[in-house]
Design an enzyme around this catalytic site. Sequence first.
Site, PDB file in Angstrom:
ATOM      1  CG  HIS A  75      12.347  13.905  12.319  1.00  0.00           C
ATOM      2  ND1 HIS A  75      12.291  15.147  11.769  1.00  0.00           N
ATOM      3  CD2 HIS A  75      11.788  13.094  11.396  1.00  0.00           C
ATOM      4  CE1 HIS A  75      11.725  15.100  10.583  1.00  0.00           C
ATOM      5  NE2 HIS A  75      11.411  13.859  10.336  1.00  0.00           N
ATOM      6  CG  HIS A  76      11.662   9.787   9.730  1.00  0.00           C
ATOM      7  ND1 HIS A  76      10.341   9.726   9.356  1.00  0.00           N
ATOM      8  CD2 HIS A  76      12.171  10.880   9.123  1.00  0.00           C
ATOM      9  CE1 HIS A  76      10.080  10.740   8.540  1.00  0.00           C
ATOM     10  NE2 HIS A  76      11.162  11.456   8.384  1.00  0.00           N
TER      11      HIS A  76
ATOM     12  CB  SER B 129       1.019  28.897  -3.649  1.00  0.00           C
ATOM     13  OG  SER B 129       1.483  28.357  -2.445  1.00  0.00           O
TER      14      SER B 129
ATOM     15  CB  THR C 244       5.710  24.522   7.635  1.00  0.00           C
ATOM     16  OG1 THR C 244       6.906  23.800   7.372  1.00  0.00           O
ATOM     17  CG2 THR C 244       4.535  23.781   7.032  1.00  0.00           C
TER      18      THR C 244
ATOM     19  CD  GLU D  74       9.835  10.055  -1.928  1.00  0.00           C
ATOM     20  OE1 GLU D  74      10.826  10.349  -2.623  1.00  0.00           O
ATOM     21  OE2 GLU D  74       8.722   9.796  -2.400  1.00  0.00           O
TER      22      GLU D  74
ATOM     23  NE  ARG E 190       3.802   2.889  11.158  1.00  0.00           N
ATOM     24  CZ  ARG E 190       4.678   3.522  10.365  1.00  0.00           C
ATOM     25  NH1 ARG E 190       5.671   4.216  10.905  1.00  0.00           N
ATOM     26  NH2 ARG E 190       4.568   3.471   9.065  1.00  0.00           N
TER      27      ARG E 190
ATOM     28  CB  SER F  91      11.010   6.557 -13.657  1.00  0.00           C
ATOM     29  OG  SER F  91       9.915   7.408 -13.795  1.00  0.00           O
ATOM     30  CB  SER F  92      12.151   9.793  -9.584  1.00  0.00           C
ATOM     31  OG  SER F  92      11.033   9.065  -9.215  1.00  0.00           O
TER      32      SER F  92
ATOM     33  CE1 TYR G 187       8.635  18.815   4.708  1.00  0.00           C
ATOM     34  CE2 TYR G 187      10.910  18.173   4.991  1.00  0.00           C
ATOM     35  CZ  TYR G 187       9.708  18.576   5.531  1.00  0.00           C
ATOM     36  OH  TYR G 187       9.589  18.707   6.885  1.00  0.00           O
TER      37      TYR G 187
ATOM     38  CE  LYS H 202       6.155  26.793   1.058  1.00  0.00           C
ATOM     39  NZ  LYS H 202       5.619  27.478  -0.103  1.00  0.00           N
TER      40      LYS H 202
ATOM     41  CD1 TRP I 173       6.663   2.882   4.240  1.00  0.00           C
ATOM     42  CD2 TRP I 173       8.005   3.731   2.659  1.00  0.00           C
ATOM     43  NE1 TRP I 173       6.998   4.155   4.610  1.00  0.00           N
ATOM     44  CE2 TRP I 173       7.826   4.711   3.654  1.00  0.00           C
ATOM     45  CE3 TRP I 173       8.813   4.052   1.555  1.00  0.00           C
ATOM     46  CZ2 TRP I 173       8.419   5.975   3.593  1.00  0.00           C
ATOM     47  CZ3 TRP I 173       9.397   5.323   1.512  1.00  0.00           C
ATOM     48  CH2 TRP I 173       9.203   6.262   2.512  1.00  0.00           C
TER      49      TRP I 173
ATOM     50  CG  HIS J 256      -1.566   1.308   1.526  1.00  0.00           C
ATOM     51  ND1 HIS J 256      -2.561   1.855   0.759  1.00  0.00           N
ATOM     52  CD2 HIS J 256      -1.325   2.204   2.522  1.00  0.00           C
ATOM     53  CE1 HIS J 256      -2.917   3.031   1.272  1.00  0.00           C
ATOM     54  NE2 HIS J 256      -2.178   3.270   2.339  1.00  0.00           N
TER      55      HIS J 256
ATOM     56  CG  HIS K  37      12.528  14.464   6.516  1.00  0.00           C
ATOM     57  ND1 HIS K  37      11.460  14.051   7.270  1.00  0.00           N
ATOM     58  CD2 HIS K  37      12.344  15.786   6.327  1.00  0.00           C
ATOM     59  CE1 HIS K  37      10.688  15.081   7.543  1.00  0.00           C
ATOM     60  NE2 HIS K  37      11.203  16.146   6.985  1.00  0.00           N
TER      61      HIS K  37
ATOM     62  CG  ASP L  73       6.891  18.991 -25.685  1.00  0.00           C
ATOM     63  OD1 ASP L  73       7.129  18.500 -24.565  1.00  0.00           O
ATOM     64  OD2 ASP L  73       6.184  18.427 -26.542  1.00  0.00           O
TER      65      ASP L  73
END
Lengths: 266, 525
Positions: B302-303, B268, B328, B255, B450, B169-170, B257, B331, B142, B77, B253, B106
């Site tokens: 922090h993860h 925005s 943040t 990722e 979890r 690809s990315s 963002y 924003k 994951w 998932h 991390h 293009d």
Amino acid sequence: MKNYLYMLALALPAEIMADWEVNMPRGVTPTSEIAYDIHMLMFWITVVIGILVFGVMIYSIIYHRKSVGHQPAKFHESTKVEIIWTVIPFLILVVCAVPATKALIMMEDTSDAGITLKVTGYQWMWEYEYLEDGVNFFSKIDNESNRARRLNSGQNVNNVDNYLRNVDNVVVLPTDTKVRVLLTASDVIHAWWVPELGGKKDAIPGYVNELWINIKKPGVYRGACAELCGKDHGFMPIVVRAVPKMEYEKWVTLQKDNRVAETKGN
Amino acid sequence: MSANIHDIHDQHHHTPSGLMRWITTTNHKDIGSLYLWFSLVMFFIGGFMALIIRAELFEPGLQLVIPGFFNQMTTMHALIMIFGAVMPAFVGLANWQIPIMIGAPDMALPRLNNWSFWILPFAFTMLLSTLFFDSGGPAAGWTLYPPLSLQGGNSMPFVILSIHLLGISSILGAINVIATILNMRAPGMTLMKMPIFIWTWLITAFLLIAAMPVLAGAITMLLTDRFFGTSFFTASGGGDPVMFQHIFWFFGHPEVYILILPAFGIVSTIIPAFSRKKLFGYDSMVYATASIALLSFIVWAHHMFTVGMPLAGEIFFMLTTMLIAVPTGVKVFNWVATMWKGSMTFETPMLFALAFIILFTIGGFSGLMLAMTPADFQYHDTYFVVAHFHYVLVPGAVFAIIAAVYYWLPKWTGKMYSESLGKLHFWLTTVFVNVTFFPMHFVGLAGMPRRIPDYPVQFADFNAIASVGAFGFGLSQILFVYILYNTLKKDVTADDKVWDGAEGLEWTLSSPPPYHSFEKAPRVE
Ligand SMILES: [Cu+2]
């Protein structure tokens, strides 16, 4: 908006909410209490900020809409305002950082412990060794929960005593004693966590991690492995029974006698 | 000049039709559409897995799946939603929007563009095929933490190879975005005049280039640990399982963002359009985005506060993480200031953008709480974390994507969607997203870990509510597909400037835009 619901939930009488536990337990150790205090501090700060920001937003949505004939203003920047709302949040964070850093220093200080409990995680059980008292045993999920949790076991788990939070061998610890817990694992990473005794820490193969607990109130406290450790990760509970020191001493003696009896029996 | 235009039209007419058109296309709009359709399919596949998870968690006890399969579902998932749904959706939006927002014909590298899309179906076919292996798909989460991920069955090398393909690809997509933005802007469009969506994507592209190779390194080491006798991460061979987590989150991390900065850009763009007022604090928006991106490289641990870092490390990562709240916050304040004294209307894109601000901010609040290490020792690996990141990813990133689709769909197709159905879709989605994820805060705080297929009975009530919400949310998205279908079968009637408050070059083009968007570069004053 959502914060309001949250507050409402917290404000409801305890008996109504008995089965609808919504908050972190305050717990029975200095570390669990400090975690709770920091949690509540941050919670209320975010509630206040949320009310202010969403309040302005909702006011604007109601009064500054085209359908009530509001004409758009022309402004689109203001260095002064932008500096203010950069600096104020920064100051709020500094105010939060001070108690949090102090708490962290306190939580990580494992010196001067009365006894040491070594915990080793296995797929899927725990081994406990009382380093000073020479007691050790394995602890895994109790048979009743273990039967009921099988796919389509046909058993109603609501009738199982402490379903998934019961074990065969309970960890016994003395109250009012600083217990240093050493954590490691033999196969994959696990995490030892009893919410009412404070935060968790990972049990990692090749590492010995430390945490300390000092239980202020006798009682039975239940937790579980908190780091995904394979298929039975959800089925490795932890049960700690905290008893006064005298009783703990008796328990240790009993364990040793049992061990002697076992050895003789063999 | 006219001969030139004739050439371009000729080329258009010689484009193959049918399936070959889509396989060989180098057109940014075709590729953008491919990305978006692909993302929609993946969104439903990943969503179906989420519903299996929620169905099993509807009540305590195991009723539907065995724990091993449950773990495959949580792992897949996440991989599908992150790499298959959200990232391709943003790349699809980038493909459609970047050329028409900066006044280019293009993307800069059209063939590369084709390739970076067509890698994806193969990568995901391979990833999904592992579910049919005898030993099953990946089940270690994951995050693929060793040593657990090293215990996996035969799926592991296939999963790693497909993640490598997704990374390629990315990176190719990111190179294309940077090349296009830096080289193909209309004359007069200086960097600080670029639409904010372009800015956020430019910064995201740099994050992708910096972060994806790190992930590639981490999973390659996993592969060699498993098959070539190395022991980077196995303690018994002198390796370090925690090192994997450091490397993984050094990717992970940024990722996070990558998944949210383009969403900031979309919101925005939409908020000013429907407030009929310019974006408040454009410059500070750009600086805030850049500072969030820079900070994202020094907060990764922090993860993993519970792995037993030195005290100094814990304090450092706590303070840097708290710091992210400042840009943040800027924003969010800027968005609210944009609405302030505007002349607002509430079409579907605006509704999704407004819900984004409130619900993303709630996700930000729980993020700030999670930053506090002493409390995180309690939150870590509980449903509180699950609630947090779903709030920033679903009513965050996904709402922004849906808002963008409603906002630009009339431009892309020349056809107007049904506003009343759009609003119904909004209300159903918003109600159910909260019914699904809000109770997870409660069970998490009360002590539910979890990634568990079954739970003690005291968590039953909130889990039942969350499961009902999840099915409601999932079914509501079928309405979204119907709205798209309903729109596409209409006639072309939309104005060039669909929204009266919208600004930007894309609205100067016809709806739908010509095949080679801007054949002649417009001038930006
Ligand atoms: Cu475990």
